[in-house]
Scaffold this active site. Structure first.
Site, PDB file in Angstrom:
ATOM      1  N   ASP A 150      -3.216  -7.594  -7.897  1.00 46.98           N
ATOM      2  CA  ASP A 150      -4.630  -7.796  -8.215  1.00 46.98           C
ATOM      3  C   ASP A 150      -4.872  -7.455  -9.684  1.00 46.98           C
ATOM      4  O   ASP A 150      -5.672  -6.569 -10.011  1.00 46.98           O
ATOM      5  CB  ASP A 150      -5.491  -6.931  -7.297  1.00 46.98           C
ATOM      6  CG  ASP A 150      -5.314  -7.305  -5.840  1.00 46.98           C
ATOM      7  OD1 ASP A 150      -5.612  -8.454  -5.477  1.00 46.98           O
ATOM      8  OD2 ASP A 150      -4.854  -6.452  -5.057  1.00 46.98           O
ATOM      9  N   ARG A 199      -3.602 -10.423   4.211  1.00 48.41           N
ATOM     10  CA  ARG A 199      -4.000 -11.734   4.743  1.00 48.41           C
ATOM     11  C   ARG A 199      -2.806 -12.581   5.186  1.00 48.41           C
ATOM     12  O   ARG A 199      -3.002 -13.620   5.830  1.00 48.41           O
ATOM     13  CB  ARG A 199      -4.805 -12.504   3.706  1.00 48.41           C
ATOM     14  CG  ARG A 199      -6.196 -11.933   3.445  1.00 48.41           C
ATOM     15  CD  ARG A 199      -6.942 -12.814   2.460  1.00 48.41           C
ATOM     16  NE  ARG A 199      -8.353 -12.459   2.359  1.00 48.41           N
ATOM     17  CZ  ARG A 199      -8.842 -11.551   1.537  1.00 48.41           C
ATOM     18  NH1 ARG A 199      -8.016 -10.883   0.761  1.00 48.41           N
ATOM     19  NH2 ARG A 199     -10.125 -11.291   1.499  1.00 48.41           N
ATOM     20  N   HIS A 212       0.830  -1.208   0.000  1.00 48.34           N
ATOM     21  CA  HIS A 212       0.000   0.000   0.000  1.00 48.34           C
ATOM     22  C   HIS A 212       0.866   1.260   0.000  1.00 48.34           C
ATOM     23  O   HIS A 212       0.585   2.231  -0.717  1.00 48.34           O
ATOM     24  CB  HIS A 212      -0.896   0.036   1.241  1.00 48.34           C
ATOM     25  CG  HIS A 212      -1.865  -1.093   1.343  1.00 48.34           C
ATOM     26  ND1 HIS A 212      -1.775  -2.075   2.312  1.00 48.34           N
ATOM     27  CD2 HIS A 212      -2.957  -1.397   0.596  1.00 48.34           C
ATOM     28  CE1 HIS A 212      -2.780  -2.918   2.165  1.00 48.34           C
ATOM     29  NE2 HIS A 212      -3.506  -2.540   1.129  1.00 48.34           N
ATOM     30  N   LEU A 266       3.248  -9.261  -0.840  1.00 55.32           N
ATOM     31  CA  LEU A 266       2.657  -8.709   0.365  1.00 55.32           C
ATOM     32  C   LEU A 266       1.132  -8.701   0.254  1.00 55.32           C
ATOM     33  O   LEU A 266       0.573  -8.355  -0.780  1.00 55.32           O
ATOM     34  CB  LEU A 266       3.162  -7.288   0.609  1.00 55.32           C
ATOM     35  CG  LEU A 266       4.639  -7.144   1.001  1.00 55.32           C
ATOM     36  CD1 LEU A 266       4.968  -5.684   1.278  1.00 55.32           C
ATOM     37  CD2 LEU A 266       4.968  -7.983   2.227  1.00 55.32           C
ATOM     38  N   GLN A 306      -8.379  -7.653 -11.143  1.00 54.44           N
ATOM     39  CA  GLN A 306      -9.174  -6.543 -10.622  1.00 54.44           C
ATOM     40  C   GLN A 306      -8.909  -5.259 -11.400  1.00 54.44           C
ATOM     41  O   GLN A 306      -9.836  -4.483 -11.669  1.00 54.44           O
ATOM     42  CB  GLN A 306      -8.836  -6.340  -9.148  1.00 54.44           C
ATOM     43  CG  GLN A 306      -9.595  -5.229  -8.464  1.00 54.44           C
ATOM     44  CD  GLN A 306      -9.376  -5.231  -6.963  1.00 54.44           C
ATOM     45  OE1 GLN A 306      -9.869  -6.081  -6.259  1.00 54.44           O
ATOM     46  NE2 GLN A 306      -8.588  -4.280  -6.473  1.00 54.44           N
TER      47      GLN A 306
END
Length: 288
Positions: A146, A183, A36, A180, A149
């Site tokens: 992702d 979860r 992030h 990373l 996505q």
């Protein structure tokens, strides 16, 4: 100074005050890690206004248990974002997930994660749609882990003609090679040691394709290998066209190896781009 915003209407008012300033948007579900932070740091390289959201989206979880167990570290996340001097932290109200909308152009709902997570990407699309309508950012920052996505969000932006461009950032990994994920800390130490083989198998597959080619039947060997190294379940291991997730054929294309495996009931995904172009030649994937 960082401002924390808890309601959609408040954010709407604040954005109007910005008087058409350019905006970066970084959507997250919290429990922030270096993946992030790489998105946020990349966003801060331009002079745009930075908005980071923290919202655990119930619409994208197939099981209520998974939603409940998703790691939440809000106090820690807020401190991290303040230290990074993010302009706005948007933490929407629970009713933010209330939305009725249909999508006609979203593809990729019969591939990879969409197969064993029915409704997942529709849930993602609904919340991203709501964020984009509210914020109207110039750029949205997303991580390539992702990848599917990202393609869904590209469809969404195209269908509703949002004036938002996607900035795709590389996967951030631990020293072991594990991608990373919020979860990861739900996995036991013993199983966590086994997860390093996910990236190792991706690299071995890529190197084999590049150096000598890969017969389609050999993929089965790599599928068994991930189970032999401690995965409880392999959901998929596929090599697909990076443009549209179509199968590899005789037409040269850029490609990505995708994997999803479960450890201690936790589903991990990863992918690796193959250097150069590949194609299928008589049941063998070759690079050139």
């Amino acid at each position: 100074m960082t401002k924390i915003i808890w309601h959609s209407k408040t954010l709407e008012k604040e954005i109007k005050i910005l008087h058409n300033s350019k905006i970066n948007f970084i959507p997250t579900m919290g429990n922030l890690h270096d993946g992030h932070l790489s998105l946020i740091k990349a966003a801060k390289k331009n002079s745009f206004f930075n908005i980071v959201s923290i919202f655990v989206n119930p619409l994208q979880f197939n099981e209520k248990k998974d939603f409940i167990n998703y790691p939440r570290t809000l106090k820690k996340d807020i401190k991290i974002l303040k230290d990074l001097n993010v302009d706005f932290i948007f933490i929407p109200e629970k009713k933010f997930s209330s939305i009725e909308i249909e999508f006609s152009k979203i593809k990729y709902l019969n591939k990879l994660c969409a197969i064993d997570r029915p409704g997942h990407f529709e849930g993602v699309a609904k919340i991203i749609y709501k964020f984009l309508r509210l914020i109207n950012p110039d750029l949205i920052f997303l991580g390539k882990k992702d990848y599917q996505q990202i393609l869904v969000i590209e469809n969404l932006i195209e269908e509703f003609e949002f004036n938002t461009a996607i900035k795709k950032l590389p996967i951030v990994r631990e020293k072991s090679g594990l991608a990373l994920s919020s979860r990861n800390n739900l996995i036991s130490k013993d199983k966590l040691n086994s997860t390093k083989f996910i990236f190792k198998i991706l690299k071995n597959l890529s190197e084999k394709i590049i150096n000598e080619g890969l017969f389609l039947y050999e993929i089965d060997h790599f599928q068994k290998e991930i189970i032999n190294h401690g995965a409880d379940k392999l959901n998929y291991l596929e090599i697909l066209n990076s443009k549209d997730l179509s199968s590899i054929n005789s037409r040269p294309c850029k490609a990505i190896i995708f994997i999803s495996a479960e450890f201690d009931g936790v589903k991990l995904i990863d992918n690796l781009e193959i250097k150069g172009k590949i194609k299928l030649c008589e049941e063998k994937i070759i690079s050139f």
